[in-house]
Design an enzyme around this catalytic site. Sequence first.
Site, PDB file in Angstrom:
ATOM      1  CG  ASN A  78      42.549  33.451  36.557  1.00  0.00           C
ATOM      2  OD1 ASN A  78      42.415  34.646  36.762  1.00  0.00           O
ATOM      3  ND2 ASN A  78      42.572  32.949  35.339  1.00  0.00           N
TER       4      ASN A  78
ATOM      5  CG  HIS B  96      43.454  38.516  31.303  1.00  0.00           C
ATOM      6  ND1 HIS B  96      42.514  37.522  31.316  1.00  0.00           N
ATOM      7  CD2 HIS B  96      43.318  39.162  30.111  1.00  0.00           C
ATOM      8  CE1 HIS B  96      41.820  37.567  30.187  1.00  0.00           C
ATOM      9  NE2 HIS B  96      42.291  38.547  29.434  1.00  0.00           N
TER      10      HIS B  96
END
Length: 426
Positions: free
Chosen positions: A240, A209
């Site tokens: 991440n 994201h």
Amino acid sequence: MNAPTEGLHIYCLHERERNHRLPLALRANAHLYLLDPRQRIIRAIALIPSSRFSEANNRLFDAEKVRDFACSYLEASSSTSVRWDLFGIRYAMQRLLVGIAAGAAATELVHRTLIDQNPDAELHPSTKPSLSRYGTPSTGPDTIHYENHALHYDQARRVPLWSLERLCRAHLDGPANRRTSRFRPDDHVPKQFQSANSDFWKSGWSRGHMVPAGNNKHSQSAMDETFFLTNVVPQNIDNNSGYWNLLEMKCRQLAKETYDDVEIISGPLWIPEATDENGKRFVRYEVIGKNDVAVPTHLYKIILGRKGDRLDLASFVVPNRPIDIKRPLTEFRVPLENLERIAGILFFPRLDRNSVGDLCATSEGSCDLSLKHAGWIASRSIQTARDVTSLEREWRRIDAQGFLDVVPGLEEAYMKKKREFEAAEH
């Protein structure tokens, strides 16, 4: 503050089309409408004779000029008022009718600013909007707006070039649960330019994201929209879940403890790193899946905090690979101007940079990553392991990222979880 580029457009409906696309209450005489990027009608802002727009069917207009005109007129009018939010697409109207004078003026303005699928014409005066009878090439909408974020989608690389969000305390608590959210394409992007979940499967890259789901706990729909693949880049899984995750948590901490609100812009970069024997530099990056989704070499994040009238800013560029969490965040700090040169994007173009302070100098630890957050990440990865195999994988990742050196009690938690799996097998 505003998005790096404007995405709002004015759209004119032809007489024969409006009955099919307008709510019944708006079908009478209104022909000039504000649409969001998904082309849903928001509300009429002027009553214009349809004959004046007979040649303007399905044309885009210069959003900036029309918006500025509408605001200035409505603010001066005693009969109508308008309020624009962060992204300039939502407003509340006390009355719908604007009057004949407003309609005539808006008509004249729209005809003066008509452009052919080229909302950047104002920035480039040499552009000739009428050069092609059939429209100049389009790279898609400048800005796609969602409930609590906006982004510019790169149709060639199938990733966002930038994603913008505004974060405040109210966004950090609420009933939203990411377990009900699903990664999916945004069908408002033409299918030929979409990425797909299958592009990421077995690629070795995670779906990262740019606007985190965790920044939208106040609204399930806002959280769900962060799972559109328009907001996702191929990201190293350790990055991440590790360093980048800590940076996202730092942004939430700043919004909760330091500032009234924080505006954040995040995105991918492709930076030259390879040099051959002749001193030539190259940008080399992987593409994944049948849609050739581009894997960035680096990621950036710009943080702009507001406390009353005070503004503080810092920008960071991190490599898209595992990073030891002991490395200080300031090691990855870059001047905003340098980041803009690399990205080819002017960020916060209306910001008076002479009045902006240094976010990292506002208080002690303002740019330090939290060990508390590191402990939460590492402990969560152990507790959510599904079996011995995934537990061992998470343990190797925790070790590689440097969590063992800064978070006490992890080995005990690991051994306890391992014993639980072993007992379940017997």
